[in-house]
Design a protein around this motif. Sequence first.
Motif: not given
Length: 168
Positions: A97-98, A123-128
């Motif tokens: 998760k970043v 999401t608008l603020t992260s990736f997995v």
Amino acid sequence: MEEKIEKHTIAVLVDNEPGVLARVIGLFSGRGYNIESLTVAEVNNADHLSRITLVTSGTRMVVEQIKAQLDRLVPVHKVHDLTDEGPSVERELALVKVAGTGERRIEALRLADIFKAKVVDATLTSFVFELTGTTAEVDDFVGLMAQLGLVEASRTGVVAMSKGATGF
């Protein structure tokens, strides 16, 4: 002369029954051996067999002791040192998760593409990201993501098998 520490990947075929993993781990902890990676799964439902793949380090003598002691455990059917037995294939799965926005987000996606990591959540603020590769490749990816906003990483540990037509 000091003996060289070697890393070995060992595959163990065991009965799939309660307490087997605890006995294997007890063998390591009782003698002060370290397990660097451990994966376990049932591989033969009909015969109720599981495969334990573990990575450990030690001198040649210590690794030979580990294999001999594993072979003597009652629920163990076979022990294979994949490191010694010739070419093998090793892989590890990681979820990474970043968090980030703007340039960091774009850079994380670019690096994921280079490593062939798949986006499994966004999401608008992260990736997995989902990544499969050698331990070194996973280490490299996690290290780069740490510079871009690593939130957490979850890794399966090494799974491995020998190349060619032979097996357990």
